[in-house]
Design a protein around this motif. Structure first.
Motif, PDB file in Angstrom:
ATOM      1  N   GLY A 114       6.204  91.654 -15.634  1.00 52.38           N
ATOM      2  CA  GLY A 114       6.228  90.691 -14.705  1.00 52.38           C
ATOM      3  C   GLY A 114       6.936  89.683 -14.427  1.00 52.38           C
ATOM      4  N   ARG A 115       5.956  89.097 -15.853  1.00 49.98           N
ATOM      5  CA  ARG A 115       7.099  87.995 -15.485  1.00 49.98           C
ATOM      6  C   ARG A 115       8.148  87.206 -15.784  1.00 49.98           C
ATOM      7  NH1 ARG A 115       6.341  82.882 -20.182  1.00 49.98           N
ATOM      8  NH2 ARG A 115       7.519  81.559 -19.435  1.00 49.98           N
ATOM      9  N   ALA A 116       9.111  89.029 -16.556  1.00 49.76           N
ATOM     10  CA  ALA A 116      10.338  88.871 -17.188  1.00 49.76           C
ATOM     11  C   ALA A 116      10.971  88.933 -15.648  1.00 49.76           C
ATOM     12  CB  ALA A 116      10.628  89.539 -18.267  1.00 49.76           C
ATOM     13  N   GLU A 117      10.175  89.671 -14.955  1.00 51.24           N
ATOM     14  CA  GLU A 117      11.154  90.197 -13.275  1.00 51.24           C
ATOM     15  C   GLU A 117      10.719  88.847 -12.180  1.00 51.24           C
ATOM     16  OE1 GLU A 117      10.022  94.783 -13.919  1.00 51.24           O
ATOM     17  OE2 GLU A 117       8.210  93.410 -12.592  1.00 51.24           O
ATOM     18  N   ARG A 118       9.993  87.573 -12.506  1.00 45.36           N
ATOM     19  CA  ARG A 118       9.511  87.422 -11.415  1.00 45.36           C
ATOM     20  C   ARG A 118      10.285  85.849 -11.878  1.00 45.36           C
ATOM     21  NH1 ARG A 118       4.507  88.137 -12.444  1.00 45.36           N
ATOM     22  NH2 ARG A 118       4.055  86.696 -13.704  1.00 45.36           N
ATOM     23  N   GLU A 119      10.451  85.324 -13.099  1.00 46.94           N
ATOM     24  CA  GLU A 119      10.942  84.614 -13.427  1.00 46.94           C
ATOM     25  C   GLU A 119      12.488  84.130 -13.791  1.00 46.94           C
ATOM     26  OE1 GLU A 119       8.806  82.202 -15.866  1.00 46.94           O
ATOM     27  OE2 GLU A 119       6.852  82.283 -14.389  1.00 46.94           O
ATOM     28  N   LEU A 120      12.928  85.396 -14.753  1.00 45.81           N
ATOM     29  CA  LEU A 120      14.344  85.620 -14.866  1.00 45.81           C
ATOM     30  C   LEU A 120      15.207  86.348 -13.658  1.00 45.81           C
ATOM     31  CD1 LEU A 120      13.456  86.175 -18.557  1.00 45.81           C
ATOM     32  CD2 LEU A 120      13.925  84.562 -17.932  1.00 45.81           C
ATOM     33  N   GLY A 121      14.153  86.969 -12.629  1.00 42.15           N
ATOM     34  CA  GLY A 121      15.195  87.970 -12.023  1.00 42.15           C
ATOM     35  C   GLY A 121      15.673  88.877 -12.897  1.00 42.15           C
ATOM     36  N   TRP A 122      15.060  89.746 -13.585  1.00 38.85           N
ATOM     37  CA  TRP A 122      15.389  90.756 -14.367  1.00 38.85           C
ATOM     38  C   TRP A 122      14.868  92.368 -14.041  1.00 38.85           C
ATOM     39  CZ3 TRP A 122      11.818  94.339 -17.346  1.00 38.85           C
ATOM     40  CH2 TRP A 122      12.949  95.018 -18.630  1.00 38.85           C
ATOM     41  N   THR A 123      15.413  92.837 -13.651  1.00 37.87           N
ATOM     42  CA  THR A 123      15.298  94.363 -13.448  1.00 37.87           C
ATOM     43  C   THR A 123      16.592  95.248 -14.339  1.00 37.87           C
ATOM     44  OG1 THR A 123      16.942  94.108 -12.614  1.00 37.87           O
ATOM     45  CG2 THR A 123      15.517  93.942 -11.103  1.00 37.87           C
ATOM     46  N   ARG A 124      15.789  96.221 -14.371  1.00 40.56           N
ATOM     47  CA  ARG A 124      15.985  97.892 -15.499  1.00 40.56           C
ATOM     48  C   ARG A 124      16.857  98.882 -14.563  1.00 40.56           C
ATOM     49  NH1 ARG A 124      10.791  96.242 -15.331  1.00 40.56           N
ATOM     50  NH2 ARG A 124      10.418  98.321 -14.217  1.00 40.56           N
ATOM     51  N   THR A 125      17.570  99.047 -15.572  1.00 34.45           N
ATOM     52  CA  THR A 125      19.136  99.938 -14.788  1.00 34.45           C
ATOM     53  C   THR A 125      18.398 101.628 -14.956  1.00 34.45           C
ATOM     54  OG1 THR A 125      20.551  99.938 -16.476  1.00 34.45           O
ATOM     55  CG2 THR A 125      20.448  98.439 -14.948  1.00 34.45           C
ATOM     56  N   HIS A 126      17.546 101.992 -15.868  1.00 36.67           N
ATOM     57  CA  HIS A 126      17.780 103.664 -16.617  1.00 36.67           C
ATOM     58  C   HIS A 126      15.683 103.600 -16.164  1.00 36.67           C
ATOM     59  CE1 HIS A 126      21.044 103.180 -17.120  1.00 36.67           C
ATOM     60  NE2 HIS A 126      21.757 104.155 -18.568  1.00 36.67           N
ATOM     61  N   ASP A 127      15.446 104.435 -15.475  1.00 35.54           N
ATOM     62  CA  ASP A 127      14.353 104.411 -16.696  1.00 35.54           C
ATOM     63  C   ASP A 127      14.159 105.684 -16.894  1.00 35.54           C
ATOM     64  OD1 ASP A 127      15.121 106.945 -15.216  1.00 35.54           O
ATOM     65  OD2 ASP A 127      14.103 107.374 -13.252  1.00 35.54           O
ATOM     66  N   PHE A 128      13.029 106.414 -17.668  1.00 36.49           N
ATOM     67  CA  PHE A 128      12.611 107.047 -19.209  1.00 36.49           C
ATOM     68  C   PHE A 128      13.430 108.005 -19.032  1.00 36.49           C
ATOM     69  CE2 PHE A 128      10.187 110.595 -20.830  1.00 36.49           C
ATOM     70  CZ  PHE A 128      10.517 110.043 -22.333  1.00 36.49           C
ATOM     71  N   GLU A 129      13.660 109.321 -17.898  1.00 35.88           N
ATOM     72  CA  GLU A 129      14.746 110.740 -17.323  1.00 35.88           C
ATOM     73  C   GLU A 129      15.822 110.421 -17.562  1.00 35.88           C
ATOM     74  OE1 GLU A 129      12.030 109.496 -15.856  1.00 35.88           O
ATOM     75  OE2 GLU A 129      10.855 110.917 -16.126  1.00 35.88           O
ATOM     76  N   ALA A 130      16.466 109.019 -17.060  1.00 32.93           N
ATOM     77  CA  ALA A 130      17.470 108.822 -17.529  1.00 32.93           C
ATOM     78  C   ALA A 130      17.871 108.297 -19.005  1.00 32.93           C
ATOM     79  CB  ALA A 130      18.291 107.232 -16.123  1.00 32.93           C
ATOM     80  N   LEU A 131      17.165 108.162 -19.300  1.00 30.03           N
ATOM     81  CA  LEU A 131      17.967 106.769 -21.098  1.00 30.03           C
ATOM     82  C   LEU A 131      17.531 108.694 -21.682  1.00 30.03           C
ATOM     83  CD1 LEU A 131      16.609 105.319 -23.752  1.00 30.03           C
ATOM     84  CD2 LEU A 131      14.479 105.202 -23.002  1.00 30.03           C
ATOM     85  N   VAL A 132      16.113 109.023 -21.966  1.00 31.30           N
ATOM     86  CA  VAL A 132      16.373 110.430 -22.381  1.00 31.30           C
ATOM     87  C   VAL A 132      17.657 111.466 -21.872  1.00 31.30           C
ATOM     88  CG1 VAL A 132      15.669 112.647 -23.434  1.00 31.30           C
ATOM     89  CG2 VAL A 132      13.470 110.425 -22.939  1.00 31.30           C
ATOM     90  N   GLY A 133      17.992 111.742 -20.851  1.00 38.07           N
ATOM     91  CA  GLY A 133      19.047 112.578 -20.789  1.00 38.07           C
ATOM     92  C   GLY A 133      20.618 111.527 -20.752  1.00 38.07           C
ATOM     93  N   ALA A 134      20.953 110.112 -21.338  1.00 41.22           N
ATOM     94  CA  ALA A 134      22.221 109.882 -21.796  1.00 41.22           C
ATOM     95  C   ALA A 134      21.936 110.163 -22.969  1.00 41.22           C
ATOM     96  CB  ALA A 134      21.662 108.178 -21.712  1.00 41.22           C
ATOM     97  N   MET A 135      21.133 109.114 -23.805  1.00 37.66           N
ATOM     98  CA  MET A 135      20.683 110.108 -25.262  1.00 37.66           C
ATOM     99  C   MET A 135      21.613 111.268 -25.740  1.00 37.66           C
ATOM    100  SD  MET A 135      17.461 107.747 -26.409  1.00 37.66           S
ATOM    101  CE  MET A 135      17.814 108.145 -28.826  1.00 37.66           C
ATOM    102  N   VAL A 136      20.176 112.332 -24.946  1.00 38.82           N
ATOM    103  CA  VAL A 136      20.978 113.652 -25.394  1.00 38.82           C
ATOM    104  C   VAL A 136      22.404 113.635 -24.857  1.00 38.82           C
ATOM    105  CG1 VAL A 136      20.174 116.445 -24.655  1.00 38.82           C
ATOM    106  CG2 VAL A 136      18.384 114.700 -25.177  1.00 38.82           C
ATOM    107  N   ASP A 137      23.044 113.289 -23.709  1.00 35.46           N
ATOM    108  CA  ASP A 137      24.210 113.861 -23.257  1.00 35.46           C
ATOM    109  C   ASP A 137      25.601 113.375 -24.830  1.00 35.46           C
ATOM    110  OD1 ASP A 137      23.554 115.126 -20.941  1.00 35.46           O
ATOM    111  OD2 ASP A 137      24.164 113.130 -19.742  1.00 35.46           O
ATOM    112  N   HIS A 138      24.660 112.051 -25.330  1.00 38.65           N
ATOM    113  CA  HIS A 138      25.992 111.619 -26.216  1.00 38.65           C
ATOM    114  C   HIS A 138      25.813 113.193 -27.805  1.00 38.65           C
ATOM    115  CE1 HIS A 138      27.702 109.132 -29.498  1.00 38.65           C
ATOM    116  NE2 HIS A 138      26.348 109.540 -29.418  1.00 38.65           N
ATOM    117  N   ASP A 139      24.126 113.337 -27.714  1.00 37.85           N
ATOM    118  CA  ASP A 139      23.880 114.007 -29.515  1.00 37.85           C
ATOM    119  C   ASP A 139      24.746 114.998 -28.938  1.00 37.85           C
ATOM    120  OD1 ASP A 139      23.868 111.876 -31.083  1.00 37.85           O
ATOM    121  OD2 ASP A 139      21.494 112.406 -29.743  1.00 37.85           O
ATOM    122  N   LEU A 140      24.890 115.867 -27.479  1.00 40.63           N
ATOM    123  CA  LEU A 140      25.310 116.805 -27.405  1.00 40.63           C
ATOM    124  C   LEU A 140      27.014 117.216 -27.888  1.00 40.63           C
ATOM    125  CD1 LEU A 140      23.277 118.266 -24.414  1.00 40.63           C
ATOM    126  CD2 LEU A 140      23.913 119.297 -26.139  1.00 40.63           C
ATOM    127  N   ALA A 141      27.569 116.033 -27.081  1.00 40.02           N
ATOM    128  CA  ALA A 141      28.878 115.557 -27.283  1.00 40.02           C
ATOM    129  C   ALA A 141      29.187 115.851 -28.506  1.00 40.02           C
ATOM    130  CB  ALA A 141      29.586 114.937 -26.383  1.00 40.02           C
TER     131      ALA A 141
END
Length: 314
Positions: free
Chosen positions: A281-308
């Motif tokens: 919460g503090r990083a989001e409020r004060e740094l304006g930080w947001t995330r681009t990948h949720d859990f499923e997207a993170l796992v998917g990106a890693m598996v896609d790389h390793d499949l390749a």
């Protein structure tokens, strides 16, 4: 920056170079650095504190990012003294040198210490935030806790030090010795018919996993924020190792993952925290930080790389 060739360091180098920043990074003596990387490598062992101090004093940087050191809890149990040296005392040398540069130049030097959720040990609350007691339960966490406290000490001396308490963060650049990459690589190789089993330890351990480039963004924001301080960098959601396994195998096209995964009690770590999940919460409020990948997207990106990667294997 230290740790310039690691997972976080490689993303941070790319980020800073894209901004037009002149980047200098430490590499271990003897390590190969590709030609034409766009930044200047310096062969300095983190155990060489005099060498670290001399490098910072000579370069007189505007920003210092300390990402280097022992990065594995398991390795910290095998090499506790080296962990204290590289992840505890090396930050002290960097902080002291940065303060000396600031005093000599009369301009601000901003430092980011890559801290860790392991400083909380077995926390007394879920989720953990900046007020959670620091009570490490392993050599890695203890070394990180020492550096985390040092950040506050040097902040009181007038140095802009941001201690980013990073919860688990992953990417295809994570070394295969880490359980997340071991899982995604194993799932990919089993899906490709190259392996028939994956051996793991504690499937019940719960962690807060995020996307490494997002966490690098948080560190840059913390370095350039008007005020220095401590920042928990996390997703706010915990998943079990078993959840990671299930998601990875599903992405690889395998639903009956239990057929292939075997638990080895010898891989269980002493003092392993049952659940680490951070409140960003503090990083989001004060740094304006947001995330681009949720859990499923993170796992998917890693598996896609390793499949390749597995698809090109002999």
């Amino acid at each position: 920056m230290t740790g310039a060739t690691g997972q976080d360091g490689s993303y941070l180098v790319e980020r800073l170079l894209a901004e037009g920043v002149v980047v200098h990074g430490t590499v271990r003596p003897g390590d190969e650095v590709p030609v034409g990387v766009g930044w200047t490598p310096h062969a300095v062992d983190l155990a060489d504190r005099d060498g670290l101090r001399a490098l910072v004093l000579r370069l007189a940087p505007d920003e210092v990012y300390n990402l280097g050191g022992i990065s594995s809890v398991a390795r910290s149990w095998a090499e506790p003294e080296a962990t204290a040296e590289l992840s505890g005392l090396a930050p002290l040398a960097l902080l002291d040198a940065a303060l000396a540069v600031q005093d000599a130049s009369g301009r601000a030097v901003r430092v980011v210490q890559a801290s860790s959720a392991e400083i909380f040990g077995h926390p007394d609350r879920v989720p953990q935030d900046e007020s959670t007691p620091v009570a490490p339960r392993n050599p890695y966490g203890a070394a990180k806790a020492f550096a985390h406290h040092l950040a506050a000490v040097y902040r009181e001396r007038g140095l802009h030090v941001a201690s980013c308490v990073l919860f688990n963060h992953e990417s295809p650049r994570r070394p295969e010795t880490f359980v997340t990459r071991k899982i995604t690589r194993g799932a990919a190789r089993i899906a490709r018919g190259l392996d028939d089993r994956l051996v793991l330890g504690n499937l019940a351990a719960r962690r807060d996993w995020g996307w490494a480039p997002d966490y690098v963004d948080a560190m840059v924001r913390a370095a350039r924020h008007d005020g220095a301080g401590d920042w928990v960098v996390a997703t706010g959601r915990a998943h079990a190792v078993e959840d990671f396994v299930r998601a990875a195998f599903a992405r690889a096209g395998i639903d009956d993952w239990e057929r292939y995964v075997h638990v080895d009690t010898g891989l269980l770590r002493p003092g392993d925290a049952p659940e680490l999940v951070g409140d960003p919460g503090r990083a989001e409020r004060e740094l304006g930080w947001t995330r681009t990948h949720d859990f499923e997207a993170l796992v998917g990106a890693m598996v896609d790389h390793d499949l390749a990667v597995a698809g090109g294997a002999a």
